[in-house]
Motif scaffolding. Structure first.
Motif, PDB file in Angstrom:
ATOM      1  N   THR A   4      30.716  78.756 104.477  1.00 34.35           N
ATOM      2  CA  THR A   4      31.581  78.896 105.652  1.00 34.35           C
ATOM      3  C   THR A   4      32.661  79.935 105.409  1.00 34.35           C
ATOM      4  OG1 THR A   4      31.230  76.583 106.258  1.00 34.35           O
ATOM      5  CG2 THR A   4      33.151  77.678 107.205  1.00 34.35           C
ATOM      6  N   TYR A   5      33.306  79.849 104.251  1.00 31.16           N
ATOM      7  CA  TYR A   5      34.406  80.768 103.954  1.00 31.16           C
ATOM      8  C   TYR A   5      33.889  82.185 103.703  1.00 31.16           C
ATOM      9  CZ  TYR A   5      36.630  76.245 103.464  1.00 31.16           C
ATOM     10  OH  TYR A   5      37.076  74.973 103.706  1.00 31.16           O
ATOM     11  N   GLU A   6      32.694  82.294 103.169  1.00 36.34           N
ATOM     12  CA  GLU A   6      32.102  83.622 102.968  1.00 36.34           C
ATOM     13  C   GLU A   6      31.848  84.309 104.316  1.00 36.34           C
ATOM     14  OE1 GLU A   6      28.693  82.542 100.741  1.00 36.34           O
ATOM     15  OE2 GLU A   6      29.799  82.250  98.862  1.00 36.34           O
ATOM     16  N   ILE A   7      31.418  83.532 105.316  1.00 32.02           N
ATOM     17  CA  ILE A   7      31.215  84.084 106.662  1.00 32.02           C
ATOM     18  C   ILE A   7      32.531  84.615 107.212  1.00 32.02           C
ATOM     19  CG2 ILE A   7      30.680  83.496 109.065  1.00 32.02           C
ATOM     20  CD1 ILE A   7      28.600  81.536 108.007  1.00 32.02           C
ATOM     21  N   PHE A   8      33.593  83.861 107.022  1.00 38.53           N
ATOM     22  CA  PHE A   8      34.883  84.287 107.559  1.00 38.53           C
ATOM     23  C   PHE A   8      35.426  85.518 106.844  1.00 38.53           C
ATOM     24  CE2 PHE A   8      35.159  79.963 109.432  1.00 38.53           C
ATOM     25  CZ  PHE A   8      35.336  80.389 110.747  1.00 38.53           C
TER      26      PHE A   8
ATOM     27  N   ALA B 284      36.829  91.129 107.603  1.00 40.62           N
ATOM     28  CA  ALA B 284      36.636  92.557 107.296  1.00 40.62           C
ATOM     29  C   ALA B 284      36.313  93.339 108.568  1.00 40.62           C
ATOM     30  CB  ALA B 284      35.519  92.724 106.266  1.00 40.62           C
ATOM     31  N   LEU B 285      35.503  92.754 109.451  1.00 40.58           N
ATOM     32  CA  LEU B 285      35.192  93.390 110.728  1.00 40.58           C
ATOM     33  C   LEU B 285      36.454  93.557 111.578  1.00 40.58           C
ATOM     34  CD1 LEU B 285      33.214  94.469 112.837  1.00 40.58           C
ATOM     35  CD2 LEU B 285      32.755  92.096 113.521  1.00 40.58           C
ATOM     36  N   CYS B 286      37.292  92.533 111.602  1.00 37.73           N
ATOM     37  CA  CYS B 286      38.565  92.621 112.330  1.00 37.73           C
ATOM     38  C   CYS B 286      39.424  93.762 111.785  1.00 37.73           C
ATOM     39  CB  CYS B 286      39.327  91.310 112.211  1.00 37.73           C
ATOM     40  SG  CYS B 286      38.600  89.923 113.101  1.00 37.73           S
ATOM     41  N   ALA B 287      39.456  93.886 110.464  1.00 34.76           N
ATOM     42  CA  ALA B 287      40.253  94.947 109.848  1.00 34.76           C
ATOM     43  C   ALA B 287      39.774  96.320 110.300  1.00 34.76           C
ATOM     44  CB  ALA B 287      40.197  94.833 108.331  1.00 34.76           C
ATOM     45  N   MET B 288      38.468  96.499 110.413  1.00 30.50           N
ATOM     46  CA  MET B 288      37.935  97.781 110.871  1.00 30.50           C
ATOM     47  C   MET B 288      38.340  98.051 112.317  1.00 30.50           C
ATOM     48  SD  MET B 288      34.150  98.149 109.121  1.00 30.50           S
ATOM     49  CE  MET B 288      33.547  96.508 109.549  1.00 30.50           C
ATOM     50  N   LEU B 289      38.303  97.013 113.165  1.00 31.53           N
ATOM     51  CA  LEU B 289      38.693  97.189 114.563  1.00 31.53           C
ATOM     52  C   LEU B 289      40.174  97.534 114.694  1.00 31.53           C
ATOM     53  CD1 LEU B 289      36.738  94.211 116.205  1.00 31.53           C
ATOM     54  CD2 LEU B 289      36.221  96.649 116.391  1.00 31.53           C
ATOM     55  N   ILE B 290      41.019  96.844 113.926  1.00 30.84           N
ATOM     56  CA  ILE B 290      42.450  97.140 113.957  1.00 30.84           C
ATOM     57  C   ILE B 290      42.712  98.554 113.450  1.00 30.84           C
ATOM     58  CG2 ILE B 290      44.680  96.577 112.909  1.00 30.84           C
ATOM     59  CD1 ILE B 290      44.000  94.573 115.016  1.00 30.84           C
ATOM     60  N   ALA B 291      41.974  98.956 112.423  1.00 29.80           N
ATOM     61  CA  ALA B 291      42.185 100.283 111.826  1.00 29.80           C
ATOM     62  C   ALA B 291      41.906 101.416 112.806  1.00 29.80           C
ATOM     63  CB  ALA B 291      41.313 100.437 110.578  1.00 29.80           C
TER      64      ALA B 291
END
Length: 402
Positions: free
Chosen positions: A170-174, A179-186
């Motif tokens: 579960t935590y590995e999925i998050f 990481a995907l969120c970080a790319m979107l924010i970047a």
């Protein structure tokens, strides 16, 4: 700076901020349906379960007091990226959790990440929000966290119940989603200009514009009452499912928590149909009635009425909370926004943390049902305060108009 952004840039930032809010809060709720499992495997007590909620809320409060205004000086994006990194670190801690101390540390770090998200990522989302409809930003920033809390809890419950992977999966999925969120924010736009004063901004203080002081008694009552029940469900949803609803199903434990959190977004949407004071008044009265129904359902151990009452409570608290949020944000400038949001969530998290801290100290002297009754009395009190304050505000506004 926000006004200079074109429509595509605003939507990019708005979507990135919204998705990041959902994921950070989803990651923070993943341990919740597993607490009964941790209770058995780590030899915890009911007091320990309350302390996991306290650790989380203390982390939130520290982040809001100390770091809430940092993004006004360093920029929204870098602080948002740091928030996502902290959430990922907490997930790593939970992958390797082996004792109660690591569990508390993990919840504490998740609290810091959630507290930063409440101020920085929320402000970034509001900065980029479209101007129409007006209620959208308030609905999103109040609804996205609770949708995330529900999704994280339910997802973790499904993975554990159906053996789709180890608890660490579960935590590995998050970590991947963060990481995907970080790319979107970047790739999203920056909405504030860097300025000096970051060290001074870290001095703890409450930042609320003076022109909205008269709105605070009603809003604070609603924030405290609704979030206190959220804290109760966070600490005891899995135990309620096991002890009072006679089931050890992790899915049911996750559903109990999700039934309170997910409908919150519906309440946020409904608030757009009312003026802010009407949304607060209708929402808090309905919330009180739902809590009374929940306590009765727990007393007689009947699941379906309990879940229905919980769903309606979630809608009601979304209606009341978003109405309060709108009443404050509508009268706040952009430069005051991060400070106000941090103050709102500081009050809200404190409203959730303090009752849980009291429960942690007194848990051995009360049954779970007795604890629920105590929370019901708290909701009754804040409902009365909110209604009195809203009536006073209405009279004052009438005198101003005349």
């Amino acid at each position: 700076m926000t006004n200079k952004l074109n429509l595509n840039e605003r939507w990019t930032g708005f979507i990135a901020g919204t998705f990041s809010l959902v994921v950070v809060y989803a990651a923070s709720s993943a341990p919740i349906p597993l607490l009964n499992t941790y209770l058995q495997t780590l030899d915890l007590t009911s007091g320990d379960l309350s302390m996991t909620a306290v650790a989380y809320f203390v982390g939130c409060v520290i982040a809001l007091l100390t770091f809430a205004r940092v993004s006004n000086h360093l920029g929204r994006r870098p602080v948002s990226l740091a928030t996502l990194a902290l959430s990922a670190i907490a997930c790593i801690i939970f992958i390797y959790v082996q004792n109660a101390q690591m569990l508390l540390i993990g919840r504490f770090v998740q609290g810091i990440a959630s507290g930063l998200a409440s101020s920085t990522i929320t402000a970034y989302t509001v900065d980029n929000a479209p101007t129409s409809p007006k209620w959208l930003s308030a609905a999103v920033i109040s609804g996205a966290p609770v949708v995330g809390l529900s999704a994280g809890a339910f997802g973790a419950g499904v993975i554990k119940e159906y053996s789709l992977g180890s608890m660490s999966f579960t935590y590995e999925i998050f970590i991947v989603l963060l990481a995907l969120c970080a790319m979107l924010i970047a790739v999203g736009p920056e909405t504030v200009t860097r300025t000096r004063g970051v060290i001074i901004s870290m001095v703890p203080r409450i930042s609320i514009p003076r022109n909205i002081y008269y709105l605070l008694p009603a809003a604070i009552s609603i924030f405290v009452g609704t979030w206190a029940i959220g804290g109760f469900y966070q600490a005891f949803s899995s135990t309620m499912a096991a002890d009072l609803l006679n089931t050890n199903s992790i899915i049911v434990a996750a559903a109990v928590f999700a039934c309170l959190m997910t409908p919150y977004a519906i309440g946020g949407w409904l608030s757009g149909r009312f003026e802010p004071d009407e949304a607060q008044r209708i929402g808090i009265v309905a919330f009180f009635l739902c809590i009374m129904a929940i306590i009765y359902s727990l007393d007689v151990s009947i699941m379906i009425p309990f879940l229905i009452s919980t769903v309606l409570a979630g809608i009601s608290q979304g209606l009341a909370f978003t109405g309060s949020m709108r009443s404050l944000l509508d009268k706040t400038s952009q430069k005051d926004r991060a400070g106000l949001l941090s103050s709102i969530y500081l009050i809200s998290y404190s409203g959730a943390a303090i009752p849980n801290l009291i429960v942690a100290r007194l848990a051995s002297g009360f049954t779970l049902f007795g604890i629920a009754v105590g929370y019901g009395l708290l909701v009754a009190l804040v409902c009365i305060i909110a209604l009195i304050a809203l009536s006073r505000n209405k009279r004052q506004q009438g005198l101003t108009v005349n």
